[in-house]
Design a protein around this motif. Structure first.
Motif, PDB file in Angstrom:
ATOM      1  N   SER A  52     -50.965 100.217  69.995  1.00 45.74           N
ATOM      2  CA  SER A  52     -50.077 100.764  68.971  1.00 45.74           C
ATOM      3  C   SER A  52     -50.709 100.653  67.589  1.00 45.74           C
ATOM      4  N   VAL A 221     -44.491 101.328  80.563  1.00 50.91           N
ATOM      5  CA  VAL A 221     -44.813 100.986  79.181  1.00 50.91           C
ATOM      6  C   VAL A 221     -44.117  99.677  78.837  1.00 50.91           C
ATOM      7  N   PHE A 223     -43.036  97.375  75.891  1.00 51.64           N
ATOM      8  CA  PHE A 223     -42.786  97.566  74.459  1.00 51.64           C
ATOM      9  C   PHE A 223     -42.274  96.263  73.859  1.00 51.64           C
ATOM     10  N   ALA A 256     -47.599  98.440  74.605  1.00 46.65           N
ATOM     11  CA  ALA A 256     -47.150  98.923  73.303  1.00 46.65           C
ATOM     12  C   ALA A 256     -46.598  97.768  72.473  1.00 46.65           C
ATOM     13  N   ALA A 282     -44.138 104.495  72.892  1.00 42.32           N
ATOM     14  CA  ALA A 282     -43.619 104.262  74.246  1.00 42.32           C
ATOM     15  C   ALA A 282     -43.227 105.546  74.962  1.00 42.32           C
ATOM     16  N   VAL A 291     -39.819 102.145  80.807  1.00 41.06           N
ATOM     17  CA  VAL A 291     -40.129 101.363  79.611  1.00 41.06           C
ATOM     18  C   VAL A 291     -39.452 100.014  79.728  1.00 41.06           C
TER      19      VAL A 291
END
Length: 422
Positions: A52, A221, A223, A256, A282, A291
């Motif tokens: 990121s 993902v 996050f 992320a 994401a 996610v």
């Protein structure tokens, strides 16, 4: 959550929770641009690695983001979590104020350190050309390069910059070395010219793999903040919990995380607030289906710390405010058709984030994550990572040493817990 930085604080920007997350993002950065080719149109793409983007800053270990690059080559090693018969990269100039001019770029299999397998070096093109200018505040993808890759294989991306960049969009904590050399070394396979190293990534925000037969979207993902970013894991060993999840599930996993990131506030050091960067970092990852959100401890913990200037100003955040932030993420993921898993906050008693409000709010938010049914599934790290003798403390067997971040064993346990609910 993060180690101390050596800069004067700037104000955090408090998020307006009433703003809708259109298309899964509220970011001020311009949309990603891509250079389509006949190859890329034929392929189905999957994000196999990501970092990121962050604003150039002093950071927590020495880095080159503020000085940028001039007539230099930067070489970066990443581990992909999915295989394919071709690859492309994503470059980010999200925080640049002028076009980023890349004179040339290559991708190759890693041979160790800054060295690459000479037979695997591929010159990347952008719209058919080897050089490209990435607009300010934008991201851009390369064309496809034919380079067969296996899951969990390390690849090396090399960027040659003949001009002068100024401050560089980067990712502060890479937990692996990136390299720099003077002059054009993009096709150098020995790596001996790369005498300088830092543990940050520069301009590189993604590696994607493709294949004409690829159709299944099953990417994950992760996050979050520094726990997702891998703080406390062994550098150079690929022992973040994102690495462990990829190893256990054999699914594509991208990380992320940004150390120090918050759900509700922007930061000059810790990235745009989670509700602002969620779409870019994401939801827009190709091939993603799920996610996992693990974030909020900095929102409640920064206000408990009195002597850390980079945490200031740090408003006292209520459970209601933090829950509304999580709800915004849930709405955005569902609008994109993605499954979203909520992770409870880890125990933090005894850390610099602990205090009366943090204790109260973490308990309330964790109970909401467990029982509200608003997340599609829940992974309960609060219980899995707790000290058997004190449920508010991180288990010493999993503690990196600051009572906040896991060690390698802790990240392994987290990956095992998540694998059970995926």
């Amino acid at each position: 959550m993060y180690q101390h930085a050596r800069r004067t604080a700037v104000p955090l920007v408090v998020a307006a929770l009433g703003l809708a997350l259109l298309s899964g993002t509220e970011s001020s950065a311009r949309p990603t641009t891509s250079q389509p080719t006949s190859q890329s149109k034929a392929a189905q793409w999957t994000a196999a690695w990501a970092a990121s983007p962050q604003t150039p800053s002093t950071g927590f270990t020495p880095n080159w983001s503020q000085e940028g690059f001039s007539h230099q080559t930067v070489r970066q090693v990443v581990r992909v979590t999915e295989g394919g018969d071709r690859a492309r990269i994503r470059l980010s100039n999200t925080y640049g104020t002028s076009p980023l001019k890349i004179t040339g770029a290559t991708i190759a299999r890693t041979a160790g350190g800054a060295a690459v397998d000479p037979g695997s070096v591929r010159h990347l093109t952008f719209g058919g050309k080897r050089s490209v200018a990435v607009p300010a505040h934008a991201e851009l993808r390369s064309d496809a390069a034919r380079l067969p890759l296996k899951p969990l294989e390390s690849v090396t991306v090399t960027l040659y910059i003949a001009g002068t960049t100024g401050p560089a969009t980067f990712h502060s904590q890479a937990w692996t070395d990136s390299y720099r050399a003077d002059g054009d070394r993009r096709a150098d396979h020995a790596g001996k010219a790369f005498k300088d190293a830092t543990q940050s990534w520069y301009y590189l925000s993604g590696v994607e793999v493709g294949g004409a037969a690829r159709s299944q979207k099953n990417g994950i993902v992760l996050f979050g903040d520094s726990i997702t970013d891998g703080f406390g894991s062994t550098p150079g060993a690929n022992r973040r919990w994102s690495d462990r999840v990829a190893e256990l599930t054999r699914r594509p996993v991208v990380n992320a995380g940004i150390g120090g990131n918050l759900v509700l506030n922007d930061s000059a050091w810790y990235g745009e607030r989670g509700t602002a960067r969620f779409g870019r970092d994401a939801l827009d990852q190709p091939g993603a289906s799920t996610v996992v959100v693990l974030e909020g401890v900095n929102d409640i913990g920064f206000s408990e710390t009195k002597d850390q200037p980079t945490y200031k100003p740090a408003p006292v955040v209520s459970a209601k405010e933090l829950i509304e932030g999580h709800r915004a993420l849930i709405r955005a993921a569902h609008a994109k058709g993605l499954r979203i898993v909520g992770a409870t906050l880890l125990p933090l008693k005894g850390s610099d984030h602990w205090g009366a409000n943090a204790a109260k709010v973490s308990a309330e938010v964790n109970e909401w994550i467990r029982t509200s049914g608003e997340y599609d599934a829940v992974v309960d790290f609060d219980k899995a990572m707790a000290d058997p003798a004190d449920a508010d403390r991180l288990n010493p067997a999993y503690d990196f040493g600051d009572r906040l971040h896991p060690n390698d064993a802790g990240y392994q346990r987290m990956a095992e817990e998540l694998a059970r609910v995926l």
